[in-house]
Design a protein around this motif. Structure first.
Motif, short mmCIF file in Angstrom:
data_model
loop_
_atom_site.label_atom_id
_atom_site.label_comp_id
_atom_site.label_asym_id
_atom_site.label_seq_id
_atom_site.Cartn_x
_atom_site.Cartn_y
_atom_site.Cartn_z
N THR A 71 -18.25 -9.79 32.13
CA THR A 71 -19.03 -8.57 32.31
C THR A 71 -19.20 -8.32 33.80
O THR A 71 -19.15 -9.24 34.61
N ARG A 89 -23.33 -8.75 26.34
CA ARG A 89 -23.10 -10.20 26.23
C ARG A 89 -23.60 -10.72 24.89
O ARG A 89 -22.92 -11.51 24.23
N THR A 118 -19.83 -13.71 34.60
CA THR A 118 -20.21 -12.44 35.23
C THR A 118 -19.40 -12.22 36.50
O THR A 118 -19.26 -13.11 37.32
N TYR A 162 -19.45 -16.63 28.36
CA TYR A 162 -19.26 -15.43 29.17
C TYR A 162 -19.33 -15.81 30.64
O TYR A 162 -19.84 -16.86 31.02
#
Length: 263
Positions: A105, A114, A127, A125
């Motif tokens: 993301t 998320r 970032t 995940y």
């Protein structure tokens, strides 16, 4: 995609990750689904130096072709792919594969994406902007968890079936049937959560314990575990608003209230 990308860095030789294989000695194959050329180039340059082969897809329509060529060992999926929706890509992958997926993301404020991604079956995940060393560590972590998960399934298969309150779970077939012998479909996360409860019936389990069992990312585990509990209750409970099977233990977590039998 307009997300900011990480630049090339020269890691400190004293802290550079080891070049150990992550797939039993053979190079792992990682599919990068991202339309940012700088991300593609950075990872195509960095990951092969660590025994990881890289394949790339810029759009959703290219993903099926990449899977048909050779199933990847893991997927790095950007949730913002220009006109394509990364969550739709994740749904497509999960419809036919349980390959580990790390979603990317662009901003920490994208919490909703998320959470939805994790609910749809993503394993972790990261970032943006991120460094290649952090991504390498996460790739190795999801591959280790995948390997351990396969070992757990082998051990579960040795136990065969278990029963609780008229329900039956066939661990060899990963098949759940209700008291009327009707099959009940579980997602990967719901199945892992149910098995965690069945392995410790009538014992309060913390969210941290359930986090490890379902392999949800720790940064948002409270919300993710609670969502998984709600979804599992809807499938097991007669009245999900007044649960009698998966009970809330205030200040602790949750408890599976029924006895479990192994016939």
């Amino acid at each position: 995609m307009a997300a900011q990308s990480a630049g090339r860095t020269t890691p400190d030789p004293g802290t550079e990750p080891s070049n150990e294989p992550v797939s039993g000695g053979r190079p792992s194959r990682i599919l990068i689904i991202d339309d940012d050329p700088s991300i593609q180039h950075m990872l195509a340059d960095y990951l092969p130096r660590h025994n990881i082969r890289v394949a790339a897809a810029l759009q959703q329509r290219e993903v099926a072709r990449q899977f048909a060529m050779a199933a990847p060992d893991a997927v790095i999926l950007d949730l913002r792919l220009g006109t394509d929706d990364g969550l739709d890509v994740l749904r497509e992958i999960r419809s036919h594969s349980d390959v580990p997926v790390i979603i990317a993301t662009g901003h920490r404020r994208d919490e909703v994406d998320r959470v939805v991604g994790l609910e749809l079956g993503a394993d972790d995940y990261i970032t943006k902007p991120f460094g290649p060393r952090e991504l390498l560590a996460r790739i190795r972590a999801v591959l280790r968890r995948q390997h351990l998960g396969h070992l757990v399934l082998q051990r579960e298969a040795e136990h065969g079936r278990c029963r609780f309150g008229g329900w039956e779970l066939d661990k060899r077939a990963r098949r759940l049937t209700d008291p009327n012998n009707a099959p009940v479909i579980l997602t990967k996360g719901e199945y892992a959560l149910l098995v965690a409860f069945l392995d410790a019936p009538r014992r309060p389990l913390t969210r941290e314990h359930l986090l490890q069992a379902t392999r949800v990312h720790e940064d948002i585990y409270d919300r993710s575990i609670d969502v998984q509990i709600v979804r599992l209750r809807r499938k097991l409970e007669t009245d999900p608003s007044s649960p009698r099977i998966i009970c809330t233990e205030r200040g602790v977590g949750y408890m599976f209230a029924l006895p479990v039998e192994y016939p």
